[in-house]
Write a protein that holds these residues in place. Structure first.
Motif, PDB file in Angstrom:
ATOM      1  N   GLY A 176       0.791  -1.239   0.000  1.00  0.00           N
ATOM      2  CA  GLY A 176       0.000   0.000   0.000  1.00  0.00           C
ATOM      3  C   GLY A 176       0.819   1.283   0.000  1.00  0.00           C
ATOM      4  O   GLY A 176       0.259   2.378   0.102  1.00  0.00           O
ATOM      5  N   ALA A 177       2.152   1.165  -0.111  1.00  0.00           N
ATOM      6  CA  ALA A 177       2.988   2.371  -0.039  1.00  0.00           C
ATOM      7  C   ALA A 177       2.849   3.239  -1.298  1.00  0.00           C
ATOM      8  O   ALA A 177       2.799   2.723  -2.408  1.00  0.00           O
ATOM      9  N   GLU A 178       2.806   4.563  -1.084  1.00  0.00           N
ATOM     10  CA  GLU A 178       2.816   5.492  -2.228  1.00  0.00           C
ATOM     11  C   GLU A 178       4.259   5.802  -2.629  1.00  0.00           C
ATOM     12  O   GLU A 178       4.557   6.073  -3.786  1.00  0.00           O
ATOM     13  N   VAL A 179       5.124   5.784  -1.602  1.00  0.00           N
ATOM     14  CA  VAL A 179       6.544   6.047  -1.843  1.00  0.00           C
ATOM     15  C   VAL A 179       7.366   4.992  -1.104  1.00  0.00           C
ATOM     16  O   VAL A 179       7.063   4.650   0.047  1.00  0.00           O
ATOM     17  N   VAL A 180       8.410   4.480  -1.759  1.00  0.00           N
ATOM     18  CA  VAL A 180       9.341   3.555  -1.110  1.00  0.00           C
ATOM     19  C   VAL A 180      10.703   4.250  -1.053  1.00  0.00           C
ATOM     20  O   VAL A 180      11.185   4.759  -2.072  1.00  0.00           O
ATOM     21  N   VAL A 181      11.310   4.288   0.144  1.00  0.00           N
ATOM     22  CA  VAL A 181      12.661   4.853   0.281  1.00  0.00           C
ATOM     23  C   VAL A 181      13.589   3.712   0.678  1.00  0.00           C
ATOM     24  O   VAL A 181      13.257   2.926   1.574  1.00  0.00           O
ATOM     25  N   SER A 182      14.732   3.593  -0.003  1.00  0.00           N
ATOM     26  CA  SER A 182      15.695   2.549   0.371  1.00  0.00           C
ATOM     27  C   SER A 182      17.030   3.189   0.732  1.00  0.00           C
ATOM     28  O   SER A 182      17.432   4.189   0.132  1.00  0.00           O
ATOM     29  N   GLY A 209      12.036 -10.040  -6.242  1.00  0.00           N
ATOM     30  CA  GLY A 209      12.157  -8.587  -6.135  1.00  0.00           C
ATOM     31  C   GLY A 209      10.845  -7.933  -5.720  1.00  0.00           C
ATOM     32  O   GLY A 209       9.774  -8.529  -5.843  1.00  0.00           O
ATOM     33  N   LEU A 210      10.952  -6.692  -5.254  1.00  0.00           N
ATOM     34  CA  LEU A 210       9.761  -5.981  -4.786  1.00  0.00           C
ATOM     35  C   LEU A 210       8.961  -5.312  -5.903  1.00  0.00           C
ATOM     36  O   LEU A 210       7.780  -5.028  -5.724  1.00  0.00           O
ATOM     37  N   LEU A 211       9.591  -5.053  -7.062  1.00  0.00           N
ATOM     38  CA  LEU A 211       8.899  -4.263  -8.100  1.00  0.00           C
ATOM     39  C   LEU A 211       7.498  -4.798  -8.440  1.00  0.00           C
ATOM     40  O   LEU A 211       6.553  -4.016  -8.527  1.00  0.00           O
ATOM     41  N   PRO A 212       7.330  -6.135  -8.614  1.00  0.00           N
ATOM     42  CA  PRO A 212       5.989  -6.630  -8.973  1.00  0.00           C
ATOM     43  C   PRO A 212       4.933  -6.367  -7.885  1.00  0.00           C
ATOM     44  O   PRO A 212       3.747  -6.434  -8.156  1.00  0.00           O
ATOM     45  N   LEU A 213       5.410  -6.065  -6.661  1.00  0.00           N
ATOM     46  CA  LEU A 213       4.446  -5.828  -5.569  1.00  0.00           C
ATOM     47  C   LEU A 213       3.996  -4.376  -5.495  1.00  0.00           C
ATOM     48  O   LEU A 213       3.081  -4.038  -4.748  1.00  0.00           O
ATOM     49  N   LEU A 214       4.675  -3.490  -6.251  1.00  0.00           N
ATOM     50  CA  LEU A 214       4.360  -2.063  -6.161  1.00  0.00           C
ATOM     51  C   LEU A 214       3.314  -1.680  -7.206  1.00  0.00           C
ATOM     52  O   LEU A 214       3.373  -2.147  -8.352  1.00  0.00           O
ATOM     53  N   ALA A 215       2.393  -0.811  -6.800  1.00  0.00           N
ATOM     54  CA  ALA A 215       1.366  -0.345  -7.739  1.00  0.00           C
ATOM     55  C   ALA A 215       1.985   0.615  -8.743  1.00  0.00           C
ATOM     56  O   ALA A 215       2.946   1.333  -8.416  1.00  0.00           O
ATOM     57  N   ALA A 216       1.411   0.638  -9.948  1.00  0.00           N
ATOM     58  CA  ALA A 216       1.853   1.634 -10.942  1.00  0.00           C
ATOM     59  C   ALA A 216       1.630   3.011 -10.315  1.00  0.00           C
ATOM     60  O   ALA A 216       0.657   3.221  -9.588  1.00  0.00           O
ATOM     61  N   GLY A 217       2.575   3.910 -10.551  1.00  0.00           N
ATOM     62  CA  GLY A 217       2.455   5.254  -9.976  1.00  0.00           C
ATOM     63  C   GLY A 217       3.254   5.426  -8.694  1.00  0.00           C
ATOM     64  O   GLY A 217       3.440   6.540  -8.205  1.00  0.00           O
ATOM     65  N   THR A 218       3.765   4.288  -8.149  1.00  0.00           N
ATOM     66  CA  THR A 218       4.593   4.384  -6.933  1.00  0.00           C
ATOM     67  C   THR A 218       5.898   5.105  -7.280  1.00  0.00           C
ATOM     68  O   THR A 218       6.428   4.960  -8.385  1.00  0.00           O
ATOM     69  N   LEU A 219       6.399   5.882  -6.301  1.00  0.00           N
ATOM     70  CA  LEU A 219       7.700   6.544  -6.467  1.00  0.00           C
ATOM     71  C   LEU A 219       8.717   5.830  -5.578  1.00  0.00           C
ATOM     72  O   LEU A 219       8.466   5.648  -4.375  1.00  0.00           O
ATOM     73  N   VAL A 220       9.836   5.411  -6.161  1.00  0.00           N
ATOM     74  CA  VAL A 220      10.914   4.792  -5.372  1.00  0.00           C
ATOM     75  C   VAL A 220      12.081   5.769  -5.311  1.00  0.00           C
ATOM     76  O   VAL A 220      12.563   6.243  -6.348  1.00  0.00           O
ATOM     77  N   ILE A 221      12.521   6.076  -4.089  1.00  0.00           N
ATOM     78  CA  ILE A 221      13.661   6.981  -3.895  1.00  0.00           C
ATOM     79  C   ILE A 221      14.785   6.156  -3.280  1.00  0.00           C
ATOM     80  O   ILE A 221      14.709   5.755  -2.115  1.00  0.00           O
ATOM     81  N   LYS A 274      10.316   1.529 -14.675  1.00  0.00           N
ATOM     82  CA  LYS A 274       9.560   2.310 -15.675  1.00  0.00           C
ATOM     83  C   LYS A 274       8.630   1.401 -16.484  1.00  0.00           C
ATOM     84  O   LYS A 274       7.495   1.773 -16.805  1.00  0.00           O
ATOM     85  N   ALA A 275       9.125   0.201 -16.799  1.00  0.00           N
ATOM     86  CA  ALA A 275       8.318  -0.746 -17.577  1.00  0.00           C
ATOM     87  C   ALA A 275       7.029  -1.126 -16.843  1.00  0.00           C
ATOM     88  O   ALA A 275       6.069  -1.592 -17.452  1.00  0.00           O
ATOM     89  N   ARG A 276       7.022  -0.919 -15.519  1.00  0.00           N
ATOM     90  CA  ARG A 276       5.818  -1.226 -14.719  1.00  0.00           C
ATOM     91  C   ARG A 276       5.082   0.048 -14.287  1.00  0.00           C
ATOM     92  O   ARG A 276       4.225   0.017 -13.400  1.00  0.00           O
ATOM     93  N   GLY A 277       5.487   1.185 -14.857  1.00  0.00           N
ATOM     94  CA  GLY A 277       4.810   2.444 -14.511  1.00  0.00           C
ATOM     95  C   GLY A 277       5.227   2.996 -13.162  1.00  0.00           C
ATOM     96  O   GLY A 277       4.529   3.794 -12.541  1.00  0.00           O
ATOM     97  N   ILE A 278       6.404   2.538 -12.693  1.00  0.00           N
ATOM     98  CA  ILE A 278       6.914   2.983 -11.387  1.00  0.00           C
ATOM     99  C   ILE A 278       8.094   3.932 -11.638  1.00  0.00           C
ATOM    100  O   ILE A 278       8.947   3.654 -12.484  1.00  0.00           O
ATOM    101  N   ALA A 279       8.149   5.038 -10.892  1.00  0.00           N
ATOM    102  CA  ALA A 279       9.261   5.985 -11.048  1.00  0.00           C
ATOM    103  C   ALA A 279      10.347   5.642 -10.028  1.00  0.00           C
ATOM    104  O   ALA A 279      10.065   5.501  -8.833  1.00  0.00           O
ATOM    105  N   PHE A 280      11.572   5.505 -10.506  1.00  0.00           N
ATOM    106  CA  PHE A 280      12.702   5.197  -9.623  1.00  0.00           C
ATOM    107  C   PHE A 280      13.725   6.315  -9.783  1.00  0.00           C
ATOM    108  O   PHE A 280      14.158   6.623 -10.894  1.00  0.00           O
ATOM    109  N   ILE A 281      14.111   6.957  -8.680  1.00  0.00           N
ATOM    110  CA  ILE A 281      15.134   8.001  -8.756  1.00  0.00           C
ATOM    111  C   ILE A 281      16.290   7.666  -7.820  1.00  0.00           C
ATOM    112  O   ILE A 281      16.109   6.979  -6.812  1.00  0.00           O
TER     113      ILE A 281
END
Ligand code: NAD
Length: 298
Positions: A56-62, A82-94, A112-119
Motif C-alpha cells: 500500500g505504499a505510495e513512496v518507497v525509500v531505500s 524482487g519488490l517491483l511486482p508488488l508495487l502499484a503503478a504510480g509508486t515513487l521509489v527513492i 519504468k516498464a511497470r509504470g513505477i518511477a525510480f530516482i
C-alpha cells in the motif's frame, strides 16, 4: 503520505525517524533486529518483512549498503523475489544508497516498464546530518519525479541538487566521496606529522581549520581522538561511515574513471590505502580510522 522505508542502519534509521516525526505514515524494515529496535523506540512501525513493508505504499525509500543489495531488493536474485511486482503503478521509489550509476539505471528501467518511477538520491552529511535532517541530496531523476520527491527530501535534508537524469546523482556522489577519502587521509597525515613533532592535535587542527588547509574533516569530523567530542574518532571509531563503505565508493570511482578514461591518481592511491586498512581488520570502523595507517605507535 504512506511511506515504506527499507534499510535502517546508521543513515536510514534517523532518516526514517525524521519522516515519521514530520507526520508521515512510515512502515519500516531492516534485516537487522537491533536496527529495527532503535527505530521502533522512536515510534516508527516495523514491518515483518520487505513485502509487507511496501504493501500500500505510495513512496518507497531505500538506504542499503551497495549495488547488489539494491538490485536484489527491487529486481530479486536467486534467493529472493524482487519488490517491483508488488508495487502499484504510480509508486515513487527513492533510492538513497550510494551504488553504481549503472545499477540505478538498470533498476529504473525495470521500474519504468511497470509504470513505477525510480530516482537515485544519494546523500552527504554523515550520521550527524541524518539525525539533524540537514543532509545534502544529489538527485538523478526526471524533473517531474524530483518534484514529487522534494517534499519528502526536505524533511530529511537541507540541500537538494538535481544532478541530471537517473544515475547522475550517483556520479556526483562518487566524485564527492573520492575527494572526501583523499581529504580524510591527507588530514590524518598532517595531524600525525604535527603530533610526531610534539604539537597538540587540538591546537594544530584549529590552526589548519582556519588556514588554507581547512576542510570538512577539520570542520566536522576530526580523525584524531579527543579533538571533537561528537566525532567517531572520540568514540573508538564506532558508528559513522564504515571503512568498507568508503572502500566501496572509492572502488566505484575507479571503475567509473576507467570507463571514461579519466586520470584519478590520488583517488587510486586513496582506494589502496583504505583497502590495506580494511585488510588490517578495520573495515567495520569509521573511515576516519585511516589515521591508524599514519599514526606513530606509542
Ligand atoms: P549501514 O551498514 O549502517 O546500514 C545499512 C543497513 O541496510 C543495515 O542495517 C542492513 O541490515 C540493511 N540491509 C541490507 N540489506 C537489506 C535488505 N535486503 N533489506 C533490509 N535491510 C537491509 O550503512 P549506512 O552507513 O546507513 O549507509 C547506507 C548507505 O548510505 C551506503 O550506501 C553508504 O555508502 C551511504 N552513505 C553513508 C553515510 C554515512 O555516514 N554512514 C553517508 C553518506 C552515504
Amino acid at each position: 503520505m504512506k511511506i515504506a522505508f527499507i534499510g535502517l542502519g546508521n543513515m536510514g534509521g534517523p532518516m526514517a525517524i525524521n519522516l515519521h516525526k514530520a507526520g508521515h505514515d512510515v512502515s519500516a524494515f531492516d534485516l537487522s533486529k537491533p536496527a529495527c529496535e532503535k527505530v521502533a523506540a522512536d515510534g516508527v512501525r516495523i514491518a515483518a518483512d520487505a513485502a509487507s513493508c511496501v504493501s500500500g505504499a505510495e513512496v518507497v525509500v531505500s538506504m542499503l549498503p551497495a549495488s547488489p543489495h539494491v538490485e536484489a531488493l527491487f529486481l530479486g536474485n536467486g534467493q529472493q523475489p524482487g519488490l517491483l511486482p508488488l508495487l502499484a503503478a504510480g509508486t515513487l521509489v527513492i533510492d538513497c544508497s550510494t551504488i553504481a550509476a549503472a545499477t540505478s539505471r538498470k533498476v529504473a528501467e525495470a521500474a519504468k516498464a511497470r509504470g513505477i518511477a525510480f530516482i537515485d538520491a544519494p546523500v552527504s552529511g554523515g550520521t550527524g546530518g541524518a539525525i539533524a535532517g540537514t543532509l545534502t541530496f544529489m538527485v538523478g531523476a526526471e524533473a517531474a519525479d524530483l518534484e514529487r520527491a522534494r517534499p519528502l527530501l526536505e524533511k530529511m535534508g537541507a540541500n537538494i541538487f538535481h544532478a541530471g537524469s537517473v544515475g547522475a546523482g550517483q556520479t556526483a556522489k562518487i566524485c564527492n566521496n573520492m575527494l572526501l577519502g583523499i581529504l580524510m587521509a591527507g588530514t590524518s597525515e598532517a595531524i600525525a606529522l604535527g603530533v610526531a613533532n610534539g604539537l597538540d592535535p587540538k591546537v594544530l587542527s584549529e590552526i589548519m581549520r582556519r588556514s588554507s588547509g581547512g576542510n570538512w574533516a577539520l570542520e566536522k569530523y576530526n580523525p584524531w581522538p579527543g579533538v571533537m567530542e561528537a566525532a567517531p574518532a572520540s568514540k573508538q571509531y564506532a558508528g559513522g561511515f564504515g571503512t568498507d563503505l568508503m572502500l566501496k565508493d572509492l572502488g566505484l570511482a575507479q571503475e567509473n574513471a576507467m570507463a571514461v578514461k579519466a586520470s584519478t591518481p590520488l583517488g587510486g592511491l586513496a582506494r589502496n590505502l583504505y583497502a590495506s586498512h580494511s585488510l588490517a581488520g578495520h573495515g567495520a570502523l569509521d573511515f576516519s580510522s585511516i589515521l591508524f595507517s599514519v599514526q606513530k605507535k606509542s
